[in-house]
Each structure stands twice: as C-alpha cells, then as structure tokens.
Design a protein around this motif. Sequence first.
Motif, PDB file in Angstrom:
ATOM      1  N   VAL A  38     122.340 110.041  -6.734  1.00  0.00           N
ATOM      2  CA  VAL A  38     123.746 109.770  -7.027  1.00  0.00           C
ATOM      3  C   VAL A  38     124.173 110.651  -8.190  1.00  0.00           C
ATOM      4  O   VAL A  38     123.414 110.870  -9.128  1.00  0.00           O
ATOM      5  CB  VAL A  38     123.924 108.271  -7.375  1.00  0.00           C
ATOM      6  N   ASP A  39     125.386 111.159  -8.108  1.00  0.00           N
ATOM      7  CA  ASP A  39     125.949 111.983  -9.164  1.00  0.00           C
ATOM      8  C   ASP A  39     127.059 111.167  -9.829  1.00  0.00           C
ATOM      9  O   ASP A  39     128.160 111.035  -9.278  1.00  0.00           O
ATOM     10  CB  ASP A  39     126.504 113.277  -8.568  1.00  0.00           C
ATOM     11  N   GLU A  40     126.766 110.624 -11.001  1.00  0.00           N
ATOM     12  CA  GLU A  40     127.715 109.724 -11.668  1.00  0.00           C
ATOM     13  C   GLU A  40     129.017 110.421 -12.041  1.00  0.00           C
ATOM     14  O   GLU A  40     130.017 109.759 -12.275  1.00  0.00           O
ATOM     15  CB  GLU A  40     127.060 109.071 -12.885  1.00  0.00           C
ATOM     16  N   SER A  41     129.031 111.743 -12.069  1.00  0.00           N
ATOM     17  CA  SER A  41     130.264 112.457 -12.414  1.00  0.00           C
ATOM     18  C   SER A  41     131.199 112.603 -11.216  1.00  0.00           C
ATOM     19  O   SER A  41     132.391 112.839 -11.388  1.00  0.00           O
ATOM     20  CB  SER A  41     129.942 113.839 -12.993  1.00  0.00           C
ATOM     21  N   ARG A  42     130.687 112.456  -9.998  1.00  0.00           N
ATOM     22  CA  ARG A  42     131.560 112.618  -8.828  1.00  0.00           C
ATOM     23  C   ARG A  42     131.562 111.436  -7.879  1.00  0.00           C
ATOM     24  O   ARG A  42     132.508 111.260  -7.117  1.00  0.00           O
ATOM     25  CB  ARG A  42     131.239 113.908  -8.090  1.00  0.00           C
TER      26      ARG A  42
ATOM     27  N   ASN B 130     118.708 108.762   0.333  1.00  0.00           N
ATOM     28  CA  ASN B 130     118.969 110.101  -0.203  1.00  0.00           C
ATOM     29  C   ASN B 130     119.358 111.085   0.897  1.00  0.00           C
ATOM     30  O   ASN B 130     120.210 111.957   0.678  1.00  0.00           O
ATOM     31  CB  ASN B 130     117.772 110.606  -1.004  1.00  0.00           C
ATOM     32  N   GLN B 131     118.776 110.946   2.086  1.00  0.00           N
ATOM     33  CA  GLN B 131     119.185 111.796   3.213  1.00  0.00           C
ATOM     34  C   GLN B 131     120.643 111.528   3.579  1.00  0.00           C
ATOM     35  O   GLN B 131     121.408 112.460   3.848  1.00  0.00           O
ATOM     36  CB  GLN B 131     118.288 111.558   4.424  1.00  0.00           C
ATOM     37  N   LEU B 132     121.029 110.261   3.576  1.00  0.00           N
ATOM     38  CA  LEU B 132     122.421 109.912   3.872  1.00  0.00           C
ATOM     39  C   LEU B 132     123.366 110.434   2.786  1.00  0.00           C
ATOM     40  O   LEU B 132     124.473 110.885   3.091  1.00  0.00           O
ATOM     41  CB  LEU B 132     122.564 108.399   4.043  1.00  0.00           C
ATOM     42  N   ILE B 133     122.940 110.380   1.538  1.00  0.00           N
ATOM     43  CA  ILE B 133     123.746 110.937   0.441  1.00  0.00           C
ATOM     44  C   ILE B 133     123.984 112.422   0.691  1.00  0.00           C
ATOM     45  O   ILE B 133     125.116 112.912   0.572  1.00  0.00           O
ATOM     46  CB  ILE B 133     123.062 110.709  -0.928  1.00  0.00           C
TER      47      ILE B 133
ATOM     48  N   ALA C 192     132.304 113.304   2.382  1.00  0.00           N
ATOM     49  CA  ALA C 192     132.609 111.880   2.510  1.00  0.00           C
ATOM     50  C   ALA C 192     132.381 111.206   1.162  1.00  0.00           C
ATOM     51  O   ALA C 192     131.435 111.551   0.441  1.00  0.00           O
ATOM     52  CB  ALA C 192     131.717 111.238   3.569  1.00  0.00           C
ATOM     53  N   PRO C 193     133.209 110.260   0.802  1.00  0.00           N
ATOM     54  CA  PRO C 193     133.022 109.561  -0.474  1.00  0.00           C
ATOM     55  C   PRO C 193     131.697 108.788  -0.508  1.00  0.00           C
ATOM     56  O   PRO C 193     131.244 108.268   0.512  1.00  0.00           O
ATOM     57  CB  PRO C 193     134.204 108.588  -0.525  1.00  0.00           C
TER      58      PRO C 193
END
Length: 181
Positions: free
Chosen positions: A73-77, A32-35, A43-44
């Motif tokens: 995670v954001d499933e929309s983006r 989650n920190q990396l996200i 970054a994608p």
Amino acid sequence: MAAALLIIDMQRGLYDGPQKPFERERVLHTINQLIRRARTANAPILVARHTGPAGSPIEAGSSLWQLWGGLEVDESRDYLFNKTRPSCFLGTDLAQKLAQTRISELVIVGMKTQFCVDTTCRVAVELGFSVVLPQDGHTCMVTPALTAMAIIDHHNETLAGVFVKRMSAAEVSFMQPVPKM
C-alpha cells in the motif's frame, strides 16, 4: 462499471499477532498481486484499519494498529481510513468517497473472513454496490469451533450468488469493459 480494491484490516496486530491467520503469506501475496493489477488499471485502492479505543492494543497510532509492512500500500496515493465496527461503512465516509469517484463495484479482500469481510460484503450490497469476493483473498484464524479453512469455505459458499461474485483472485480484472458501439 468502475471498480475499486478494498483491503480490510491487514494490520500488524491481526496479521502478526499471537494467533496467525490461515495461509497468511499466500493471502498477503494474493492481495499484493491485486494491488499491482489495480494500480495498472488506475483503479482506486481503499484500505481500512480497524481502530480500537484509547488504551487498546490497536488504538490509532499504536504499533499493532499499523498496516503490515509487507502490504504494498502506498499511503501517499491510496485512500486509508479508520473504522471501529465490522462494517467498513458504518461511521466512515467510505460510501461518500465511492459515490464521489463513481465506483459501483468493490473487490473485497483482507481479514477476518467471518467478521469484517462478511459484514462489509453484505452492507455493500445493501448500499447498492456490486461486490467481487476473491475466494483466495481473505483469511482468518482457527477458532475453538471451526478450522480457518472451514470458516473461509463456509463464507465463500454462503456469500456467493446472493451477495458477491465469487472468483479466484487470478480472475479479477479492474479494467473497464469497452462499450459496444
């Protein structure tokens, strides 16, 4: 060098199954920190879900196939895709997606160290990508032959140098280097 974060198999059936991954809360926190850092750098974020055949516990759409709820995670983006093999590339459009977005480096995290993480690191290099493996960003379960820590340590050591740039998650940066004038 444009980098993307690739998260592998952080799904309910693996993360919260009968055998719990080693240090699962710490690894989830690290991912989650990396996200968050990837988002800050625009970054994608690519997310692979292992998909079993119809009738399996992790068939597409099943409860255990879903991403772990605590994963930011954001499933929309974010780009979610399904895979049926240990490699995130085999039978998917991942390589094409990376080429379209001019990604040349992957930061790879997730589960399971000795299967999908290892295989994806090796295949990514064969396909010409640079790979960063946060040594504290992947996990697995204990096996009859080895502890999870032994598996993780072994893969961190084996993959380092030849296949990946190994570093701690705290050292990972998604920011583009400023070109020298």
